[in-house]
Design a protein around this motif. Structure first.
Motif, PDB file in Angstrom:
ATOM      1  N   ILE A  92       0.869  -1.182   0.000  1.00  9.72           N
ATOM      2  CA  ILE A  92       0.000   0.000   0.000  1.00  9.72           C
ATOM      3  C   ILE A  92       0.900   1.225   0.000  1.00  9.72           C
ATOM      4  O   ILE A  92       1.751   1.373   0.881  1.00  9.72           O
ATOM      5  CB  ILE A  92      -0.918   0.001   1.236  1.00  9.72           C
ATOM      6  N   GLU A  93       0.697   2.113  -0.978  1.00 11.50           N
ATOM      7  CA  GLU A  93       1.520   3.317  -1.085  1.00 11.50           C
ATOM      8  C   GLU A  93       0.647   4.540  -1.316  1.00 11.50           C
ATOM      9  O   GLU A  93      -0.293   4.502  -2.114  1.00 11.50           O
ATOM     10  CB  GLU A  93       2.501   3.199  -2.258  1.00 11.50           C
ATOM     11  N   ASP A  94       0.991   5.617  -0.632  1.00  9.79           N
ATOM     12  CA  ASP A  94       0.410   6.929  -0.907  1.00  9.79           C
ATOM     13  C   ASP A  94      -1.107   6.957  -0.811  1.00  9.79           C
ATOM     14  O   ASP A  94      -1.781   7.556  -1.649  1.00  9.79           O
ATOM     15  CB  ASP A  94       0.861   7.432  -2.287  1.00  9.79           C
ATOM     16  N   ARG A 115      -1.440   5.929   5.691  1.00 10.88           N
ATOM     17  CA  ARG A 115      -2.055   6.175   6.995  1.00 10.88           C
ATOM     18  C   ARG A 115      -3.200   5.179   7.191  1.00 10.88           C
ATOM     19  O   ARG A 115      -3.920   4.864   6.236  1.00 10.88           O
ATOM     20  CB  ARG A 115      -2.601   7.601   7.041  1.00 10.88           C
ATOM     21  N   VAL A 116      -3.359   4.702   8.434  1.00 17.41           N
ATOM     22  CA  VAL A 116      -4.521   3.905   8.810  1.00 17.41           C
ATOM     23  C   VAL A 116      -5.122   4.588  10.028  1.00 17.41           C
ATOM     24  O   VAL A 116      -4.462   4.733  11.058  1.00 17.41           O
ATOM     25  CB  VAL A 116      -4.165   2.438   9.125  1.00 17.41           C
ATOM     26  N   THR A 117      -6.376   5.021   9.907  1.00 15.15           N
ATOM     27  CA  THR A 117      -6.993   5.823  10.953  1.00 15.15           C
ATOM     28  C   THR A 117      -8.465   5.446  11.147  1.00 15.15           C
ATOM     29  O   THR A 117      -9.146   5.077  10.193  1.00 15.15           O
ATOM     30  CB  THR A 117      -6.868   7.332  10.620  1.00 15.15           C
ATOM     31  N   GLY A 118      -8.914   5.528  12.390  1.00 16.38           N
ATOM     32  CA  GLY A 118     -10.335   5.327  12.671  1.00 16.38           C
ATOM     33  C   GLY A 118     -10.815   3.900  12.602  1.00 16.38           C
ATOM     34  O   GLY A 118     -12.019   3.658  12.559  1.00 16.38           O
ATOM     35  N   GLY A 119      -9.913   2.924  12.633  1.00 18.55           N
ATOM     36  CA  GLY A 119     -10.316   1.514  12.606  1.00 18.55           C
ATOM     37  C   GLY A 119     -10.809   1.073  13.974  1.00 18.55           C
ATOM     38  O   GLY A 119     -10.280   1.479  15.007  1.00 18.55           O
ATOM     39  N   VAL A 120     -11.833   0.245  13.995  1.00 21.97           N
ATOM     40  CA  VAL A 120     -12.413  -0.229  15.247  1.00 21.97           C
ATOM     41  C   VAL A 120     -12.519  -1.744  15.214  1.00 21.97           C
ATOM     42  O   VAL A 120     -13.074  -2.311  14.266  1.00 21.97           O
ATOM     43  CB  VAL A 120     -13.810   0.392  15.475  1.00 21.97           C
ATOM     44  N   ARG A 138       6.996   2.076   6.362  1.00 23.60           N
ATOM     45  CA  ARG A 138       7.911   3.215   6.228  1.00 23.60           C
ATOM     46  C   ARG A 138       7.093   4.467   5.938  1.00 23.60           C
ATOM     47  O   ARG A 138       6.261   4.463   5.028  1.00 23.60           O
ATOM     48  CB  ARG A 138       8.920   2.967   5.103  1.00 23.60           C
ATOM     49  N   ASP A 139       7.336   5.497   6.731  1.00 23.32           N
ATOM     50  CA  ASP A 139       6.628   6.767   6.564  1.00 23.32           C
ATOM     51  C   ASP A 139       5.114   6.547   6.659  1.00 23.32           C
ATOM     52  O   ASP A 139       4.355   6.929   5.772  1.00 23.32           O
ATOM     53  CB  ASP A 139       7.006   7.432   5.235  1.00 23.32           C
ATOM     54  N   VAL A 140       4.703   5.923   7.747  1.00 25.22           N
ATOM     55  CA  VAL A 140       3.300   5.546   7.955  1.00 25.22           C
ATOM     56  C   VAL A 140       2.796   6.151   9.262  1.00 25.22           C
ATOM     57  O   VAL A 140       3.533   6.236  10.248  1.00 25.22           O
ATOM     58  CB  VAL A 140       3.151   3.999   7.980  1.00 25.22           C
TER      59      VAL A 140
END
Length: 176
Positions: A92-94, A115-120, A138-140
Motif C-alpha cells: 500500500i503506497e500513498d 495512513r490507517v486511521t479510525g479503525g475499530v 515506512r513513513d506511515v
C-alpha cells in the motif's frame, strides 16, 4: 461512478468493468485477483467507500494512491482489506485506509507513505492492522484506532519486519 462499490461483471476477462461499465476499486481488485502474478491498482483522488464489505486480496497486489491526504479507502467501519494466504503480499503506497482495518493473517503487508486511521475492532485485536508474517512500514501514520489489544497494530509474536519513520498515536487498546 468509479467511487461506487460495485463488483467486476466478469473477473479474469482482462477488463475492469462493473455492471455500468465503470472501473471501480472493487472491480479492479477482483480483476487483479483473477490474473496471475503481481498487479498494480492505481487510485485517483477521492474517497472509495466500501459499502459491500471487505476487499479480499488473493494474489500479490500493489495499491497506489495520489497521496495519503488525497486517496482514501473508507472501510465503512468494518474490515477493509484482507489477505488470507501466506504466499500473498499486499503493498500500500500513498493512500489512507480510514474507518477500516487491514488483516494480513497470513500474508505480507508493506506500506509506504500511508495512513490507517479510525479503525475499530471492538471485541477483537488490531484496530488498524492485524498481522502475523511480514509487516514493513515506512513513513506511515497509525492513529485514532481502537481494539481490545493492539489498538493500532496487533502483530503475532512470530511476525517480523521493519518500522521506519512510523507514528503510532492516539490508539486505544494497549500494545502498538
Amino acid at each position: 461512478d468509479a467511487f461506487l462499490d460495485k463488483p467486476d461483471v466478469n473477473p479474469g476477462d482482462g477488463a475492469c468493468a462493473s455492471e455500468d461499465g465503470v472501473c471501480t476499486l472493487r472491480a479492479a481488485i477482483e480483476e487483479a485477483n483473477a490474473q496471475p502474478g503481481l498487479r498494480t491498482v492505481a487510485l485517483g483522488t477521492g474517497v472509495y467507500t466500501l459499502t459491500e464489505g471487505r476487499l479480499d486480496i488473493t494474489d500479490d497486489l500493489v495499491l497506489v494512491g495520489n497521496g495519503a491526504d488525497s486517496s482514501i479507502i473508507d472501510g465503512d467501519n468494518d474490515l477493509a482489506l484482507r489477505i488470507n494466504d501466506a504466499s500473498v503480499a499486499l503493498r500500500i503506497e500513498d493512500l489512507t485506509v480510514s474507518r477500516g482495518r487491514i488483516s494480513a493473517w497470513p500474508g505480507d503487508l508493506v506500506m509506504r507513505r500511508a495512513r490507517v486511521t479510525g479503525g475499530v475492532a471492538d471485541g477483537f485485536v488490531g484496530g488498524a492492522i492485524f498481522a502475523n508474517d511480514l509487516i514493513a512500514l515506512r513513513d506511515v501514520v497509525i492513529d485514532g484506532n481502537r481494539a481490545v489489544s493492539g489498538g493500532g497494530i496487533w502483530p503475532h509474536p512470530a511476525s517480523h519486519g521493519v518500522f521506519e519513520n512510523v507514528t503510532i498515536t492516539g490508539n486505544r487498546g494497549g500494545g502498538l
